[in-house]
Design an enzyme around this catalytic site. Structure first.
Site, PDB file in Angstrom:
ATOM      1  N   ASP A  57      52.113 -25.520 -70.428  1.00 50.27           N
ATOM      2  CA  ASP A  57      52.967 -25.341 -69.247  1.00 50.27           C
ATOM      3  C   ASP A  57      54.140 -26.304 -69.234  1.00 50.27           C
ATOM      4  OD1 ASP A  57      51.267 -27.494 -68.669  1.00 50.27           O
ATOM      5  OD2 ASP A  57      51.104 -26.987 -66.529  1.00 50.27           O
ATOM      6  N   SER A  89      38.071 -35.594 -44.214  1.00 47.66           N
ATOM      7  CA  SER A  89      37.654 -34.628 -45.233  1.00 47.66           C
ATOM      8  C   SER A  89      36.227 -34.172 -44.982  1.00 47.66           C
ATOM      9  CB  SER A  89      37.761 -35.260 -46.622  1.00 47.66           C
ATOM     10  OG  SER A  89      37.307 -34.370 -47.612  1.00 47.66           O
ATOM     11  N   ALA A 146      34.018 -29.744 -62.071  1.00 44.78           N
ATOM     12  CA  ALA A 146      33.982 -28.507 -62.848  1.00 44.78           C
ATOM     13  C   ALA A 146      35.352 -28.137 -63.389  1.00 44.78           C
ATOM     14  CB  ALA A 146      33.417 -27.361 -61.996  1.00 44.78           C
ATOM     15  N   GLU A 176      52.026 -34.424 -57.902  1.00 44.33           N
ATOM     16  CA  GLU A 176      51.189 -34.847 -59.029  1.00 44.33           C
ATOM     17  C   GLU A 176      51.880 -35.935 -59.842  1.00 44.33           C
ATOM     18  OE1 GLU A 176      48.170 -34.099 -59.866  1.00 44.33           O
ATOM     19  OE2 GLU A 176      47.657 -32.155 -59.000  1.00 44.33           O
ATOM     20  N   ASP A 215      48.886 -25.298 -62.494  1.00 39.91           N
ATOM     21  CA  ASP A 215      47.879 -25.357 -61.444  1.00 39.91           C
ATOM     22  C   ASP A 215      48.401 -24.908 -60.081  1.00 39.91           C
ATOM     23  OD1 ASP A 215      46.140 -26.166 -63.380  1.00 39.91           O
ATOM     24  OD2 ASP A 215      46.139 -28.277 -62.812  1.00 39.91           O
TER      25      ASP A 215
END
Length: 402
Positions: free
Chosen positions: A33, A64, A141, A178, A190
């Site tokens: 990417d 959260s 994950a 990011e 993403d």
């Protein structure tokens, strides 16, 4: 009596905006990417919901809730379940702790603050916000929880102030967060997957134009499994930035040969092979991975269009070998799990997925072989409770009426 509205329960007032964004698993196309190449992600059924309300001061308060963590699972049922129905419910012990609120971890708060600050620079956005995060994304994950969080936060804040954020602007803003907040010089994969995916499809993403083709996942006899095979990692602490710098160094060589080359996406496999002896061997390996990974991704998209799961699995296996040997973004722990799964009858393809350097694996598995995966992974994984999850190709982000 406590309020049924979780936001009001924490902050004493209703939310002004709410949005949800999914995680993703990448079938193929890693480290392409930021080279303006191609990727083939699938948005997953798990995601992150963010509720927000503006404050009168400049304080950003983040709470959260991890409402469900499927990473600890009971044994799989004895009979093979139907396609895309292979994730067991969490064990009762896990449910006992569901929806336990806590102050957001510093990483989550940094992402939220980064989104809020970048939006405030556009003008018309309050600097202070109350924010409630609720996520059912399985931890460790490799499903890109940070992109789900930043996309959902951006959409929720924009809705709260009545602004419409162009999709391209949203993707670029989340990528900038990011870069600035996590120190990860990533590409658009993403946030684009979290925002643009269509349910039931894999998304062929052109990372130069950020254009997409939604390809139906016509895999009637197969499941896509996401597996956490080794400890997770912070990308900022990994060689990710070093790999990107190596790709930039390789690109500089090809640009000297041809000014038309804007990115490694523009280098052909023939040119990469012809120039390999003129490059530092390490840079030649990095470039060869990116160039061939772009080719594999386009071929994988074509295999999906034909419904050829065997060809797709073969390309996934080739991708792992390249990430292991040429790009060196796998790990011995992941390689051990991948090799064991690749030797299992009915497993068509397995590869390290995402940015690598951690423990996430994606596998394309015949339904009849799904239940043979769990005991193998649990016997050799480098973590005590590996997640073994069946992916349902899901839709991208949405704004919720709260």
């Amino acid at each position: 009596m406590s309020s049924p509205d979780p936001f009001a329960r924490h902050f004493g007032r209703p939310a002004a905006g709410s949005a949800r964004a999914p995680g993703r698993v990448n079938l193929i196309g890693d480290h392409t990417d930021y080279c303006e190449g191609f990727a083939l992600p699938v948005a997953v059924q798990w995601g992150t919901r963010v509720r927000v309300a503006p404050r009168e001061d400049a304080l950003i308060r983040v709470i959260s809730e991890h409402i469900l963590d499927p990473s600890v699972q009971p044994a799989a049922p004895a009979q093979p379940p139907a396609p895309n129905d292979l994730v067991p419910s969490p064990a009762p012990a896990d449910l006992a702790h569901a929806a336990a609120a806590r102050d957001a971890d510093p990483g989550a708060e940094a992402y939220v603050r980064g989104v809020a600050e970048l939006l405030a620079r556009r003008g018309g956005y309050p600097p202070g916000w109350d924010v409630l995060i609720a996520s059912d994304l399985p931890r460790a994950a490799g499903l890109s929880s940070s992109a789900a969080l930043t996309v959902a936060t951006a959409l929720a804040i924009c809705y709260a102030v009545g602004d419409a954020l162009d999709r391209g602007e949203c993707i670029e803003l989340c990528r900038e967060v990011e870069h600035s907040r996590a120190g990860v010089p990533c590409g658009v994969l993403d946030p684009a997957a979290a925002l643009l995916a269509t349910g039931g499809c894999a998304m062929l993403l052109d990372c130069r134009s950020v254009s997409t083709e939604q390809i139906p996942l016509a895999l009637a006899d197969c499941a896509i499994l996401a597996v956490s095979a080794a400890p997770s990692r912070r990308l900022a602490d990994s060689p990710y930035a070093q790999r990107r710098a190596e790709c930039e160094s390789a690109l500089a060589h090809f640009r000297r040969l041809s000014p038309q080359v804007r990115a490694l996406r523009d280098v052909t496999p023939q040119s990469a092979r012809a120039q390999a002896s003129q490059l530092d061997p390490l840079l030649a390996s990095r470039a060869m991975h990116v160039v061939e990974e772009n080719r594999r991704t386009l071929e994988a998209a074509d295999a999906l269009r034909r419904g050829d799961e065997v060809a797709l699995g073969r390309l996934m296996n080739e991708s792992h070998a390249s990430l292991r040997d040429l790009f060196e973004s796998s790990s011995p722990e992941v390689d051990r799990v991948v090799a064991a799964l690749q030797s299992l009858p009915g497993v068509l393809g397995t590869r390290v997925t995402g940015a690598g350097f951690g423990g996430a694996v994606v596998a394309l598995v015949r339904n009849s072989a799904v239940h043979a995966v769990e005991p193998i992974v649990r016997s050799i994984a480098a973590i005590a409770n590996p997640a073994i999850l069946c992916v349902v190709a899901s839709a991208g982000a949405r704004i919720d009426a709260d």
